[in-house]
Design a protein around this motif. Structure first.
Motif, PDB file in Angstrom:
ATOM      1  N   UNK A 147       0.960  -1.273   0.015  1.00 42.15           N
ATOM      2  CA  UNK A 147       0.027   0.018  -0.016  1.00 42.15           C
ATOM      3  C   UNK A 147       0.871   1.406   0.088  1.00 42.15           C
ATOM      4  N   UNK A 148       2.195   1.177   0.049  1.00 45.90           N
ATOM      5  CA  UNK A 148       2.884   2.416  -0.035  1.00 45.90           C
ATOM      6  C   UNK A 148       3.693   2.320  -1.361  1.00 45.90           C
ATOM      7  N   UNK A 149       4.063   3.738  -1.683  1.00 49.49           N
ATOM      8  CA  UNK A 149       4.741   3.760  -2.972  1.00 49.49           C
ATOM      9  C   UNK A 149       6.334   4.061  -2.905  1.00 49.49           C
ATOM     10  N   UNK A 150       7.194   3.140  -3.563  1.00 46.06           N
ATOM     11  CA  UNK A 150       8.636   2.976  -3.309  1.00 46.06           C
ATOM     12  C   UNK A 150       9.490   3.463  -4.643  1.00 46.06           C
ATOM     13  N   UNK A 151       8.880   3.858  -5.519  1.00 45.01           N
ATOM     14  CA  UNK A 151       9.324   4.240  -6.896  1.00 45.01           C
ATOM     15  C   UNK A 151       8.718   5.198  -7.725  1.00 45.01           C
ATOM     16  N   UNK A 152       9.337   5.849  -8.431  1.00 42.58           N
ATOM     17  CA  UNK A 152       8.509   6.624  -9.675  1.00 42.58           C
ATOM     18  C   UNK A 152       8.907   5.944 -10.848  1.00 42.58           C
ATOM     19  N   UNK A 153       7.478   5.729 -11.504  1.00 46.59           N
ATOM     20  CA  UNK A 153       7.637   5.245 -12.890  1.00 46.59           C
ATOM     21  C   UNK A 153       7.981   5.972 -13.834  1.00 46.59           C
TER      22      UNK A 153
END
Length: 428
Positions: A147-153
């Protein structure tokens, strides 16, 4: 999502002027209010170390230009960028360093690696970064874990059918095939003329893997866009893929490709060189080859695999190139600033153009190219699916998937046994 070619050329010109102006101003020590900002790093060291598998001569991907623009926008900052081959090579270099609490400040990750690295505590949680809220709903699952964001696409990249229109012209073919009947007719015409139609280099099991997914994009996902979720919940299975596998096998049975011989040809080396040298009319490969192919083959065209004779042909997209921040880095704010720079649609254009990619952000601008009109049309219409790298198709399953297809071509397994075997992917 798309702009006209004239608009894109104008935009590119403006960006070039903007980047050049920033660089000149930085060189003479002028502070540009539109670009200057504190680096946010700790201590006096303003060097940001980055590992990635894009940015070399074969796949520049706009990385050198974007890095130079970032340095120009942040006077005093140096980007120490190291290109490392994808897959096992970068993993073997990166994993021991991360385990030791060292390694680069920023590094490239696939979507399937995010869960793995996050589980080991190697990634910085980026959920509070402003750009996170602009990631498109389709792409969000590919940069998240728990549920957390760990990278930028960086973009969603198409994988499709490349056509050398000059080679096709030698057999009197003047248009890119947009139906299955047209494709088979072209391959038969080329064969009769003594010209290799479809090149399928498959030593590493990639081409057959990618091509089967390309066929299934239309034959499976067009009618059931939620197939991945349905498969993971157990409400469907790989028997739905039988027509797609049958189409793949038929190419060999009908003498239009030689799957056994293809096992000796490297898809990342000889296969690419042979296509650029005009040794075949078609090759199934990724959009990341756009700049390289257009340089070698000005007439090259790129589109979805035409798997059916009616309805739209769906494109296959890959959401797997991302930047992550090393949780052990002592330059957290500077590293986050680097990711935010890439998340800006204007800055990301260099990458998207070079990779024939499309913006992963709501409202993001995607470039156009005369060679990629068919792909752009499919993406613009929403006629595409993203490879399920975060559910049933992570790298380990993809490797097995491709190897199983090699066994099928060698007569070591049957289609029914293979499909039944793949049902186990929901548990892995």
């Amino acid at each position: 999502m798309r702009k006209t070619l004239d608009q894109e050329r104008s935009s590119m010109k403006k960006r070039t002027i903007r980047i050049a102006s920033i660089a000149i101003a930085a060189a003479i020590g002028v502070s540009l209010s539109a670009c200057s900002s504190s680096t946010g790093s700790t201590g006096s060291d303003q060097t940001l170390t980055i590992y990635g598998w894009k940015g070399n001569e074969a796949q520049p991907a706009g990385v050198p230009e974007i890095n130079a623009a970032f340095e120009a926008a942040n006077p005093g900052v140096t980007v120490n960028y190291e290109f490392i081959d994808a897959g096992a090579t970068i993993a073997q270099r990166l994993q021991p360093e991360l385990l030791a609490g060292t390694g680069p400040d920023v590094f490239m990750v696939t979507s399937s690696e995010i869960t793995q690295y996050q589980g080991n505590g190697y990634l910085t949680d980026l959920s509070d970064e402003p750009w996170v809220s602009t990631i498109s709903d389709q792409v969000k699952p590919f940069v998240e874990a728990d549920g957390a964001t760990y990278a930028v696409p960086l973009g969603i990249i198409p994988i499709g059918l490349w056509a050398n229109m000059d080679v096709l012209g030698q057999a009197g073919i003047t248009t890119f095939p947009t139906t299955y009947s047209e494709l088979i007719g072209d391959l038969e015409t080329l064969k009769a003329a003594g010209i290799t139609g479809l090149s399928v280099p498959n030593k590493g099991a990639y081409t057959a893997d990618a091509l089967l997914n390309g066929i299934a994009s239309t034959l499976v996902y067009r009618d059931n866009p939620q197939w991945d979720a349905n498969f993971m919940s157990g409400s469907t299975d790989f028997s739905d893929w039988k027509p797609s596998v049958d189409q793949l096998v038929a190419l060999g049975d009908d003498g239009l490709v030689d799957w056994k011989s293809s096992l000796g040809v490297d898809e990342w080396g000889q296969g690419l060189q042979d296509f650029k040298a005009g040794k075949s009319a078609f090759l199934y490969q990724g959009g990341w080859n756009l700049a390289d192919f257009q340089t070698a083959i000005p007439s090259v065209q790129f589109g979805p695999w035409p798997a059916s004779n009616e309805g739209p042909q769906w494109a296959t997209m890959f959401a797997g190139v991302n930047w992550a921040v090393n949780a052990a880095s002592d330059k957290q704010e500077l590293a986050k600033k680097y990711l935010a720079f890439w998340a800006d649609s204007e800055n990301d254009q260099e990458f998207l153009e070079a990779e024939a990619s499309y913006s992963p952000f709501d409202g993001g601008t995607s470039p156009t190219n005369d060679a990629t009109t068919l792909i752009a049309d499919a993406v613009g219409a929403g006629d595409y699916r993203l490879l399920a790298a975060t559910t049933w198709f992570p790298q380990t399953n993809e490797d097995e998937f491709g190897q199983d297809l090699q066994s099928l071509f060698l007569g070591q397994t049957t289609t029914d046994d293979l499909l039944s075997k793949w049902d186990s992917f929901r548990e892995k």
